[in-house]
Motif scaffolding. Structure first.
Motif, PDB file in Angstrom:
ATOM      1  N   THR A   3       0.768  -1.102  -0.060  1.00  0.00           N
ATOM      2  CA  THR A   3       0.119   0.066   0.038  1.00  0.00           C
ATOM      3  C   THR A   3       0.713   1.297  -0.041  1.00  0.00           C
ATOM      4  OG1 THR A   3      -1.647  -1.336   1.123  1.00  0.00           O
ATOM      5  CG2 THR A   3      -1.712   1.078   1.100  1.00  0.00           C
ATOM      6  N   ALA A   4       1.925   1.202   0.922  1.00  0.00           N
ATOM      7  CA  ALA A   4       2.948   2.335   0.820  1.00  0.00           C
ATOM      8  C   ALA A   4       3.445   2.753  -0.548  1.00  0.00           C
ATOM      9  CB  ALA A   4       3.891   2.205   1.886  1.00  0.00           C
ATOM     10  N   LYS A   5       4.005   1.676  -1.150  1.00  0.00           N
ATOM     11  CA  LYS A   5       4.666   1.650  -2.603  1.00  0.00           C
ATOM     12  C   LYS A   5       3.512   2.401  -3.497  1.00  0.00           C
ATOM     13  CE  LYS A   5       6.855  -0.784  -5.964  1.00  0.00           C
ATOM     14  NZ  LYS A   5       6.316  -0.177  -6.903  1.00  0.00           N
ATOM     15  N   CYS A   6       2.288   1.853  -3.455  1.00  0.00           N
ATOM     16  CA  CYS A   6       1.332   2.324  -4.372  1.00  0.00           C
ATOM     17  C   CYS A   6       1.160   3.772  -4.173  1.00  0.00           C
ATOM     18  CB  CYS A   6       0.113   1.495  -4.045  1.00  0.00           C
ATOM     19  SG  CYS A   6      -1.487   1.989  -5.198  1.00  0.00           S
ATOM     20  N   LEU A   7       0.806   4.200  -2.811  1.00  0.00           N
ATOM     21  CA  LEU A   7       1.009   5.674  -2.746  1.00  0.00           C
ATOM     22  C   LEU A   7       1.943   6.356  -3.041  1.00  0.00           C
ATOM     23  CD1 LEU A   7      -1.066   5.418   0.842  1.00  0.00           C
ATOM     24  CD2 LEU A   7      -2.264   5.899  -1.446  1.00  0.00           C
ATOM     25  N   PHE A   8       2.865   6.014  -2.966  1.00  0.00           N
ATOM     26  CA  PHE A   8       4.151   6.922  -3.369  1.00  0.00           C
ATOM     27  C   PHE A   8       4.476   6.767  -4.646  1.00  0.00           C
ATOM     28  CE2 PHE A   8       5.951   6.052   1.080  1.00  0.00           C
ATOM     29  CZ  PHE A   8       6.354   7.345   1.325  1.00  0.00           C
ATOM     30  N   ASP A   9       4.084   5.725  -5.441  1.00  0.00           N
ATOM     31  CA  ASP A   9       4.137   5.595  -6.706  1.00  0.00           C
ATOM     32  C   ASP A   9       3.032   6.696  -7.517  1.00  0.00           C
ATOM     33  OD1 ASP A   9       6.105   3.987  -6.947  1.00  0.00           O
ATOM     34  OD2 ASP A   9       4.821   2.083  -7.331  1.00  0.00           O
ATOM     35  N   ILE A  10       1.785   6.767  -6.868  1.00  0.00           N
ATOM     36  CA  ILE A  10       0.679   7.610  -7.349  1.00  0.00           C
ATOM     37  C   ILE A  10       1.110   8.995  -7.030  1.00  0.00           C
ATOM     38  CG2 ILE A  10      -1.617   8.295  -7.032  1.00  0.00           C
ATOM     39  CD1 ILE A  10      -2.006   5.478  -6.562  1.00  0.00           C
ATOM     40  N   TRP A  11       1.866   9.343  -6.106  1.00  0.00           N
ATOM     41  CA  TRP A  11       2.073  10.784  -5.481  1.00  0.00           C
ATOM     42  C   TRP A  11       3.230  11.153  -6.447  1.00  0.00           C
ATOM     43  CZ3 TRP A  11       6.754  12.378  -2.444  1.00  0.00           C
ATOM     44  CH2 TRP A  11       6.701  13.635  -2.203  1.00  0.00           C
ATOM     45  N   SER A  12       4.213  10.295  -7.158  1.00  0.00           N
ATOM     46  CA  SER A  12       5.097  10.512  -7.972  1.00  0.00           C
ATOM     47  C   SER A  12       4.842  10.774  -9.403  1.00  0.00           C
ATOM     48  CB  SER A  12       6.174   9.500  -7.782  1.00  0.00           C
ATOM     49  OG  SER A  12       5.887   8.338  -8.370  1.00  0.00           O
ATOM     50  N   GLY A  13       3.586  10.559  -9.554  1.00  0.00           N
ATOM     51  CA  GLY A  13       2.678  11.005 -10.902  1.00  0.00           C
ATOM     52  C   GLY A  13       2.468   9.674 -11.722  1.00  0.00           C
ATOM     53  N   MET A  14       2.701   8.423 -11.380  1.00  0.00           N
ATOM     54  CA  MET A  14       2.337   7.280 -11.999  1.00  0.00           C
ATOM     55  C   MET A  14       0.822   7.247 -11.971  1.00  0.00           C
ATOM     56  SD  MET A  14       3.605   3.475 -11.183  1.00  0.00           S
ATOM     57  CE  MET A  14       5.248   3.851 -11.246  1.00  0.00           C
ATOM     58  N   ALA A  15       0.600   6.618 -13.170  1.00  0.00           N
ATOM     59  CA  ALA A  15      -1.073   6.124 -13.257  1.00  0.00           C
ATOM     60  C   ALA A  15      -1.454   5.191 -12.273  1.00  0.00           C
ATOM     61  CB  ALA A  15      -1.219   5.687 -14.596  1.00  0.00           C
ATOM     62  N   VAL A  16      -2.768   5.545 -11.799  1.00  0.00           N
ATOM     63  CA  VAL A  16      -3.323   4.678 -10.616  1.00  0.00           C
ATOM     64  C   VAL A  16      -3.222   3.205 -11.114  1.00  0.00           C
ATOM     65  CG1 VAL A  16      -5.279   4.391  -9.126  1.00  0.00           C
ATOM     66  CG2 VAL A  16      -4.688   6.537  -9.985  1.00  0.00           C
ATOM     67  N   THR A  17      -3.910   2.934 -12.184  1.00  0.00           N
ATOM     68  CA  THR A  17      -3.919   1.532 -12.656  1.00  0.00           C
ATOM     69  C   THR A  17      -2.373   0.791 -12.710  1.00  0.00           C
ATOM     70  OG1 THR A  17      -3.831   2.065 -14.749  1.00  0.00           O
ATOM     71  CG2 THR A  17      -6.162   1.524 -13.819  1.00  0.00           C
ATOM     72  N   THR A  18      -1.496   1.562 -13.153  1.00  0.00           N
ATOM     73  CA  THR A  18      -0.327   0.973 -13.244  1.00  0.00           C
ATOM     74  C   THR A  18       0.408   0.690 -11.840  1.00  0.00           C
ATOM     75  OG1 THR A  18       0.144   1.806 -15.456  1.00  0.00           O
ATOM     76  CG2 THR A  18       2.158   1.551 -14.063  1.00  0.00           C
ATOM     77  N   ALA A  19       0.011   2.070 -10.948  1.00  0.00           N
ATOM     78  CA  ALA A  19       0.689   1.883  -9.460  1.00  0.00           C
ATOM     79  C   ALA A  19       0.028   0.839  -8.794  1.00  0.00           C
ATOM     80  CB  ALA A  19       0.465   3.124  -8.556  1.00  0.00           C
ATOM     81  N   VAL A  20      -1.102   0.581  -8.995  1.00  0.00           N
ATOM     82  CA  VAL A  20      -1.937  -0.590  -8.378  1.00  0.00           C
ATOM     83  C   VAL A  20      -1.357  -2.043  -8.696  1.00  0.00           C
ATOM     84  CG1 VAL A  20      -3.882  -1.706  -7.624  1.00  0.00           C
ATOM     85  CG2 VAL A  20      -3.702   0.733  -7.607  1.00  0.00           C
ATOM     86  N   PHE A  21      -1.199  -2.065 -10.072  1.00  0.00           N
ATOM     87  CA  PHE A  21      -0.560  -3.299 -10.570  1.00  0.00           C
ATOM     88  C   PHE A  21       0.946  -3.617 -10.107  1.00  0.00           C
ATOM     89  CE2 PHE A  21       1.706  -5.640 -14.193  1.00  0.00           C
ATOM     90  CZ  PHE A  21       0.971  -6.801 -13.948  1.00  0.00           C
ATOM     91  N   GLU A  22       1.717  -2.544 -10.254  1.00  0.00           N
ATOM     92  CA  GLU A  22       3.138  -2.865  -9.882  1.00  0.00           C
ATOM     93  C   GLU A  22       3.197  -3.060  -8.518  1.00  0.00           C
ATOM     94  OE1 GLU A  22       5.853   0.383 -11.199  1.00  0.00           O
ATOM     95  OE2 GLU A  22       5.297  -0.275 -13.191  1.00  0.00           O
ATOM     96  N   SER A  23       2.367  -2.557  -7.433  1.00  0.00           N
ATOM     97  CA  SER A  23       2.537  -2.817  -6.019  1.00  0.00           C
ATOM     98  C   SER A  23       2.050  -4.210  -5.899  1.00  0.00           C
ATOM     99  CB  SER A  23       1.589  -1.646  -5.297  1.00  0.00           C
ATOM    100  OG  SER A  23       2.077  -0.258  -5.630  1.00  0.00           O
ATOM    101  N   ALA A  24       1.124  -4.624  -6.544  1.00  0.00           N
ATOM    102  CA  ALA A  24       0.573  -6.005  -6.312  1.00  0.00           C
ATOM    103  C   ALA A  24       1.526  -6.967  -6.450  1.00  0.00           C
ATOM    104  CB  ALA A  24      -0.922  -6.156  -7.173  1.00  0.00           C
ATOM    105  N   VAL A  25       2.309  -6.750  -7.796  1.00  0.00           N
ATOM    106  CA  VAL A  25       3.381  -7.769  -7.988  1.00  0.00           C
ATOM    107  C   VAL A  25       4.549  -7.673  -6.921  1.00  0.00           C
ATOM    108  CG1 VAL A  25       5.123  -8.226  -9.889  1.00  0.00           C
ATOM    109  CG2 VAL A  25       2.785  -7.476 -10.472  1.00  0.00           C
ATOM    110  N   PHE A  26       4.865  -6.367  -6.641  1.00  0.00           N
ATOM    111  CA  PHE A  26       5.663  -6.372  -5.602  1.00  0.00           C
ATOM    112  C   PHE A  26       5.305  -7.045  -4.262  1.00  0.00           C
ATOM    113  CE2 PHE A  26       6.872  -4.057  -1.625  1.00  0.00           C
ATOM    114  CZ  PHE A  26       8.328  -4.086  -1.456  1.00  0.00           C
ATOM    115  N   GLY A  27       4.021  -6.908  -3.789  1.00  0.00           N
ATOM    116  CA  GLY A  27       3.768  -7.461  -2.625  1.00  0.00           C
ATOM    117  C   GLY A  27       3.596  -9.092  -2.590  1.00  0.00           C
ATOM    118  N   ALA A  28       3.350  -9.507  -3.840  1.00  0.00           N
ATOM    119  CA  ALA A  28       3.249 -10.882  -4.264  1.00  0.00           C
ATOM    120  C   ALA A  28       4.552 -11.703  -4.135  1.00  0.00           C
ATOM    121  CB  ALA A  28       2.778 -11.458  -5.580  1.00  0.00           C
TER     122      ALA A  28
END
Length: 243
Positions: A78-103
């Motif tokens: 969740t923290a990675k997803c929020l930081f990625d969104i804050w840095s300008g990444m698209a929401v869908t991309t941030a959620v997907f990459e954070s899910a892969v990172f968490g897995a």
């Protein structure tokens, strides 16, 4: 003979494997898991989740270790997803990459839990002593003792943490959330430090502070090597297929 072999459960098979095989498998799979793509990560996550369900609940760690690590992974993802969104990444991309990172993180944790739950500290120390003897010589037993103490302390820390959380819920129900982490950390450190003397005396009483205690002796040499090497090979195959 065949009837007895057929009665061996998956947990018993994992327990009876050569600790050198399990330790080598974990060391090989760690870097591979971190480089896998989404599909390979999902496959290994499911595989080691099944292994965790088989091995961990009946060990000294218990199901609480699985829940605690799952919460840890969810917070980091969740923290990675929020930081990625804050840095300008698209929401869908941030959620997907954070899910892969968490897995990936969860897979590595599952791998470590299976290894620790099915391998005693003494076995793991003997495997490490065997592996380090060519490099460290007669000093390899010190590294084996350090690893054995670390592995032995993990279930004790989980048990103590669960007891402290339960006591905090019962005795301090109105405690502000901001004070809970500091109180938990202080109580856990105090509990673990109070048992340090007992662990030191136990090591001395069992003569584990001598190199003779860590001479590698394995009851079933290289048992479990074929399935473990097959697992590593399949993981490497997934890595090359995705790249």
């Amino acid at each position: 003979m065949n009837q007895n072999a057929a009665r061996v459960s998956p947990r018993q098979y994992l327990d009876g494997m050569d600790p050198r095989v399990k330790l080598a498998t974990a060391l090989c799979l760690g870097p591979v898991v971190w480089r896998l793509g989404p599909a390979g990560t999902a496959a290994l996550t499911l595989f080691f989740a099944a292994g965790t369900i088989i091995a961990v609940p009946r060990s000294g760690y218990g199901s609480g270790a699985v829940r605690g690590n799952a919460v840890f992974v969810a917070l980091w993802a969740t923290a990675k997803c929020l930081f990625d969104i804050w840095s300008g990444m698209a929401v869908t991309t941030a959620v997907f990459e954070s899910a892969v990172f968490g897995a990936k993180l969860l897979t590595l944790i599952f791998l470590g839990l299976v290894l620790a739950a099915t391998t005693s500290p003494r076995q793991m120390g003997a495997a490490l002593s065997w592996a380090l003897t060519p490099a460290l010589g007669h000093r390899a037993w010190k590294a084996a003792l350090a690893l054995a103490l670390l592995v032995h302390n993990l279930p004790l820390a989980w048990t103590a943490g669960a007891a402290i959380r339960r006591a905090m819920r019962l005795r301090c129900p109105d405690l502000p959330f901001a004070r809970k982490p500091a109180l938990f950390a202080t109580a856990l450190l105090r509990t673990m430090s109070l048992t340090a003397y007992d662990r030191t005396m136990a090591v001395a009483a069992r003569n584990l502070d001598r190199p003779e205690a860590w001479r590698p002796v394995f009851a079933h040499p290289w048992r479990g090597a074929p399935p473990c090497f097959l697992t590593v090979g399949l993981a490497i195959g997934l890595l090359y297929l995705e790249f």
